[in-house]
Design an enzyme around this catalytic site. Structure first.
Site, PDB file in Angstrom:
ATOM      1  N   HIS A 150      56.454  46.934  35.489  1.00  0.00           N
ATOM      2  CA  HIS A 150      57.857  45.928  35.295  1.00  0.00           C
ATOM      3  C   HIS A 150      58.852  46.397  34.102  1.00  0.00           C
ATOM      4  O   HIS A 150      59.839  46.188  34.263  1.00  0.00           O
ATOM      5  CB  HIS A 150      57.097  44.614  34.763  1.00  0.00           C
ATOM      6  CG  HIS A 150      56.784  43.932  36.379  1.00  0.00           C
ATOM      7  ND1 HIS A 150      55.454  42.742  36.141  1.00  0.00           N
ATOM      8  CD2 HIS A 150      57.127  43.868  37.544  1.00  0.00           C
ATOM      9  CE1 HIS A 150      55.509  42.759  37.515  1.00  0.00           C
ATOM     10  NE2 HIS A 150      56.279  43.165  38.205  1.00  0.00           N
TER      11      HIS A 150
ATOM     12  N   CYS B  17      66.746  62.851  50.131  1.00  0.00           N
ATOM     13  CA  CYS B  17      66.745  61.682  49.412  1.00  0.00           C
ATOM     14  C   CYS B  17      65.836  61.817  48.138  1.00  0.00           C
ATOM     15  O   CYS B  17      65.666  60.833  47.274  1.00  0.00           O
ATOM     16  CB  CYS B  17      66.586  60.665  50.249  1.00  0.00           C
ATOM     17  SG  CYS B  17      64.802  60.550  50.904  1.00  0.00           S
TER      18      CYS B  17
HETATM   19  C1  PEP Z   1      60.338  61.349  47.734  1.00  0.00           C
HETATM   20  O1  PEP Z   1      59.094  61.528  47.955  1.00  0.00           O
HETATM   21  O2  PEP Z   1      61.154  62.461  47.480  1.00  0.00           O
HETATM   22  C2  PEP Z   1      60.833  60.116  48.020  1.00  0.00           C
HETATM   23  C3  PEP Z   1      62.364  60.050  48.123  1.00  0.00           C
HETATM   24  O3  PEP Z   1      60.111  59.059  47.970  1.00  0.00           O
HETATM   25  P1  PEP Z   1      59.322  58.446  46.720  1.00  0.00           P
HETATM   26  O4  PEP Z   1      59.971  58.903  45.777  1.00  0.00           O
HETATM   27  O5  PEP Z   1      59.662  56.818  47.193  1.00  0.00           O
HETATM   28  O6  PEP Z   1      57.873  58.850  47.143  1.00  0.00           O
END
Ligand code: PEP
Ligand code: MG
Length: 584
Positions: A195, A501
């Site tokens: 948090h 991403c």
């Molecule tokens: C990743 O693994 O690059 C991703 C975007 O997902 P997370 O960071 O939420 O695991």
């Protein structure tokens, strides 16, 4: 003191210089102390008053947070107030005072330690944070009880910037000094998904965690240089280092202001190719800080965070309303909702998963969704319902096998009314096996999104949150770059849109490489959008391809990162020079 450079895990980005304020370094409010029998009534009265004062102060913070950041963030402080009202804890504390003649501070300590041990005995990343959630508000009562005026803490609104150094990253740190003076946070413990980390990011306070022994190494009053984006902490920095960091920080602020103004137009390369830049969103609470006009949509909405911040599973209608809120913020733009990616370090406190020796390699993401199909289907149902509010796309996390995609597609198809079109379905590529089998998976999906954060973790067999092996976590190692190159080529052959991403997409070096191998769009945290757009405008596709080819051919992360960094730095320097010619 001597100059000392320490490393930690970045929680919230930024570069800051400020005076050290140590929190809790020498407080021993909970040491065992006893009272005499005739002091019991007064002690209980004293305890009650202190508890009320602590609750009132939390209510004030809750109100201010609700105004500034919204109700979701404020709920954390609501939960802290609820901790101070827990009848079981209150009974035990009062009993210890009455029957064992403990002073209230030490009675609190005994009870908090007992409950904390119970939580810590439970497995699961987020559960460990519960002990901190419990300690933090009770600690405030102990402080009230001791009527301790903590001279070390600066309570004046006026004065220079402060960097708080604390053992544990807990939400109340954000309230210990006036907000306008709080420049940064450095902690020894506390997860990136705790948090405390959530609040630090929301407040935009540059923060680093996992800095070993920071409390005993830092000196109160001394200036610290914090490069939070890189997880670097400089203790005992000399005047020159402080000035250099301050200059970079000021420059960043000034340039960021200009680039924000310029970021309303799309990112187009020098040769006229438009690169869609999308945004990663963790919670509807992030929306107010995102100007939808500056991005082409949401490339990753991490649905699990909204689940993590709640006490129980949301009903389908509640979920649908949350998804609609996100869609309405981005009218006419695609929003990629990733189905629940829980497991490992992202746990729901109300959903017990089995104990696992290697949770990162275990039951998480789509694996869990395909086992608890009702969970997955409730989410799909909510996304279908929310579809009336915008362009919904569905992304599957932690895909390992083609069969998982096929099974999920069939589940979604069966959940849809027969006349309704299937929403575009994408799979995350973050497991190396899926990357290598992408040729077979691609025909089953409408788009692909690469999660480099996990892809690096699994490719290098290195826990992404473990500071002990952090130097083996190498996004720019040619092994990873070649896998990314392979993914891009496979998607191109299959005619499938490809996005990235993971955090790498938001880094200059990473973005240049990814666009060079043919990634079509990038999805990044919103503060990175303006710089990224400005940088992309300075390159032609041919230059990017050439850079990527050279990086793939390197034999080490240093070499590959070095050449990408040199190119991005050159472009950045020119960009700064154009906008601030007085700088050199
Ligand atoms: C990743 O693994 O690059 C991703 C975007 O997902 P997370 O960071 O939420 O695991
Ligand atoms: Mg991931």
């Amino acid at each position: 003191m001597a100059r000392l450079e320490l490393k930690g895990l970045p929680v919230a980005p930024g570069i800051v210089v400020g005076a050290t304020v140590l929190v809790d370094a020498h407080e021993d409010l909970g040491r065992e102390r006893h009272i005499s029998a005739d002091q019991v009534d007064a002690a209980l009265h004293h305890f009650e008053e202190a508890r009320q004062r602590a609750m009132r102060s939390l209510e004030r913070v809750q109100g201010a947070t609700a105004q500034e950041l919204g109700l979701q963030d404020a709920a954390i402080f609501g939960a802290q107030i609820a901790v101070l009202q827990d009848p079981a804890a209150l009974d035990e504390i009062r009993q210890l005072v009455r029957e064992q003649l403990h002073a209230p501070e030490s009675a609190i300590q005994t009870v908090v330690e007992k409950f904390g041990k119970l939580f810590e005995a439970l497995e699961g990343g987020d559960i460990k944070n519960w002990a901190a959630d419990l300690r933090d508000p009770w600690h405030a009562v102990q402080r009230e009880l001791a009527l301790e005026r903590d001279d070390a803490l600066a309570t004046d609104a006026e004065g220079g910037p402060i960097i708080l150094v604390a053992d544990e990253l807990v939400p109340s740190l954000l309230t210990r000094v006036p907000r306008q003076r709080l420049a940064g946070l450095i902690c020894a413990r506390g997860g990136r998904f705790s948090h405390g980390a959530v609040v630090a990011r929301s407040f935009g306070v540059p923060t680093v965690t996992g800095v070993e022994q920071i409390i005993s190494r830092a000196t109160a009053g001394e200036q610290i240089v914090l490069y939070a984006t890189a997880g670097r902490v400089l203790l005992g920095a000399n005047a020159e280092e402080q000035a250099a960091a301050q200059q970079r920080s000021d420059e960043q602020a000034a340039i960021q202001g200009r680039l924000i103004e310029e970021s309303r137009t799309p990112a187009v390369t020098r040769c006229g190719l438009e690169v869609p830049i999308l945004v990663n969103v963790e919670s509807p609470r992030d929306l107010q800080a995102i100007d939808a006009a500056r991005v082409e949509g949401v490339g990753l909405f991490r649905t699990e965070f909204a689940y993590m911040e709640r006490p129980t599973f949301p009903a389908v209608a509640e979920q649908a309303e949350m998804y609609r809120e996100v869609l309405r913020h981005f009218p006419d733009k695609p929003v990629v909702f990733r189905t629940l990616d829980i497991g490992n370090d992202k746990q729901l406190r109300y959903f017990e998963t089995p104990e696992e020796a290697n949770p990162a390699l275990g039951w998480r993401g789509l694996r869990l969704g395909l086992h608890w199909k009702d969970l997955l289907l409730a989410q799909i149902q909510a996304l279908i319902e929310a579809g009336d509010a915008g362009d919904v796309r569905v992304l599957l996390p932690m895909v390992t096998l083609l069969d998982e995609v096929r099974e999920t597609r069939a589940l979604i198809r069966a959940a849809l009314p027969p006349e309704m079109k299937m929403p575009p379905l994408g799979c995350m590529i973050e497991v190396p096996a899926a990357a290598m089998a992408l040729r077979d998976i691609a025909p089953e999906v409408d788009f692909v999104s690469v999660g480099t954060n996990d892809l690096v973790q699994y490719l290098f067999a290195v826990d992404r949150d473990n500071p002990w092996v952090a130097d083996l976590y190498q996004p720019y190692h040619p092994a990873h770059l070649r896998v990314l190159d392979h993914i891009a080529k496979t998607c191109k052959e299959a005619g499938i849109p490809l996005s990235v991403c993971g955090e790498m997409a938001g880094e200059f070096e990473g973005a240049l490489f990814l666009l060079g191998v043919g990634v079509g769009q990038l999805s990044v945290a919103s503060p990175f959008v303006p710089q990224l757009k400005a940088l992309i405008r300075r390159f032609s596709q041919g230059e990017l391809e050439e850079l990527a080819r050279a990086a793939v051919a390197c034999d080490s992360a240093e070499a590959a990162h070095g050449l990408l960094h040199a190119a991005s730095q050159r472009a950045w320097d020119e960009l700064v020079q154009e906008r601030m010619p007085s700088r050199s």
